[in-house]
Write a protein that holds these residues in place. Sequence first.
Motif, PDB file in Angstrom:
ATOM      1  N   GLU A  35      -7.880   0.578  21.229  1.00 48.90           N
ATOM      2  CA  GLU A  35      -8.176   1.158  19.770  1.00 48.90           C
ATOM      3  C   GLU A  35      -7.235   0.522  18.536  1.00 48.90           C
ATOM      4  N   ARG A  36      -8.048   0.588  17.469  1.00 45.91           N
ATOM      5  CA  ARG A  36      -7.182   0.306  16.506  1.00 45.91           C
ATOM      6  C   ARG A  36      -7.010   1.352  15.369  1.00 45.91           C
ATOM      7  N   HIS A  37      -6.637   0.926  14.194  1.00 41.23           N
ATOM      8  CA  HIS A  37      -6.438   1.929  13.212  1.00 41.23           C
ATOM      9  C   HIS A  37      -7.485   2.684  12.661  1.00 41.23           C
ATOM     10  N   ARG A  38      -7.352   3.748  12.745  1.00 48.21           N
ATOM     11  CA  ARG A  38      -8.384   4.780  12.093  1.00 48.21           C
ATOM     12  C   ARG A  38      -8.572   4.638  10.536  1.00 48.21           C
ATOM     13  N   ARG A  39      -9.896   4.496  10.366  1.00 45.64           N
ATOM     14  CA  ARG A  39      -9.972   4.441   8.740  1.00 45.64           C
ATOM     15  C   ARG A  39     -10.716   5.627   8.025  1.00 45.64           C
ATOM     16  N   MET A  40     -11.123   6.478   8.954  1.00 46.35           N
ATOM     17  CA  MET A  40     -11.506   7.680   8.509  1.00 46.35           C
ATOM     18  C   MET A  40     -11.428   8.736   9.545  1.00 46.35           C
ATOM     19  N   SER A  41     -11.122  10.223   8.817  1.00 48.75           N
ATOM     20  CA  SER A  41     -10.778  11.318   9.968  1.00 48.75           C
ATOM     21  C   SER A  41     -11.980  11.569  10.735  1.00 48.75           C
ATOM     22  N   PHE A  51     -15.931  11.495   9.400  1.00 44.46           N
ATOM     23  CA  PHE A  51     -16.855  10.408  10.356  1.00 44.46           C
ATOM     24  C   PHE A  51     -17.946  11.446  10.539  1.00 44.46           C
ATOM     25  N   SER A  71     -15.509   0.327  13.707  1.00 45.29           N
ATOM     26  CA  SER A  71     -14.633  -0.370  12.393  1.00 45.29           C
ATOM     27  C   SER A  71     -14.179   0.993  11.331  1.00 45.29           C
ATOM     28  N   LEU A  72     -14.868   2.019  11.660  1.00 39.31           N
ATOM     29  CA  LEU A  72     -14.266   3.272  10.873  1.00 39.31           C
ATOM     30  C   LEU A  72     -13.251   4.305  11.548  1.00 39.31           C
ATOM     31  N   GLY A  94     -11.838   3.458  14.589  1.00 38.12           N
ATOM     32  CA  GLY A  94     -10.909   2.720  15.023  1.00 38.12           C
ATOM     33  C   GLY A  94     -10.964   2.775  16.682  1.00 38.12           C
TER      34      GLY A  94
END
Length: 261
Positions: free
Chosen positions: A128-134, A138, A167-168, A170
Amino acid sequence: MPELALQILLLLFLAGLLAGFIDAIAGGGGMVTIPAMLLAGIPPLQVLGTNKLQSLFGSASASWAYARHGHVDLREQLPMALTAALGAVLGALLATVVPAGVLKAALPFLLIAIAVYFGLKPGIGDVERHRRMSAFAFGATVVPLIGFYDGVFGPGTGSFLMLGFVSLAGYGILKATAHTKFLNFGSNVGAFAVFLAFGAVLWKVGLVMGLGQFVGAQLGSRFAMKQGAKVIKPLLVTVSVLLALRLLADPAHPLRLWLGF
């Protein structure tokens, strides 16, 4: 329409089996099922309605398989699935108002863009990567919009959901695949309800293909869980490109009509 011969139903079962396998891993099962039903002589409106019925089996089967192995919590994801269903209902109801020609013209290029994103962007894997939206944002925006698209048109819905989750939100690619299936089930339910109300569902065909979808989705989800990103990522890229090419190959595609070839 007249009764379909037993051998045609068997071929449609096999189409559902293959579609369920592909869809459980990377989405794009409609690339198999919709042409199969059209070749069997089923009218286009009934193809769309019946496709939603048989897709319910595949998306439910894959969701259950991923949930059993701890890759998705279905109760936790239920609100998102409901927003996907609501979006699909609105999309199916408003399909006659939405400029479907624009969607059909743009879709191949959107799918190719998704293939390029997953194919060339480094670091997309099971981690998993950095989350860009809660999760709330989302579920309240991206999910119903993609559900709406699924109700209006449909092909590529799984690819768009995968792109959003990776992408969003994460998510790692396996977790994104698992979560995509339940949201796809929700949008299938919403669109199916509308087509059912309009009498555009062939139950025998849908149930036969649905059985194939169920089995195929079990096989596909287990294969994806065993292989992870090393199989999901290339298959997602391949399916997106093939779906784009199939859409462009249609003589009735708006872009071909506009350009006159």
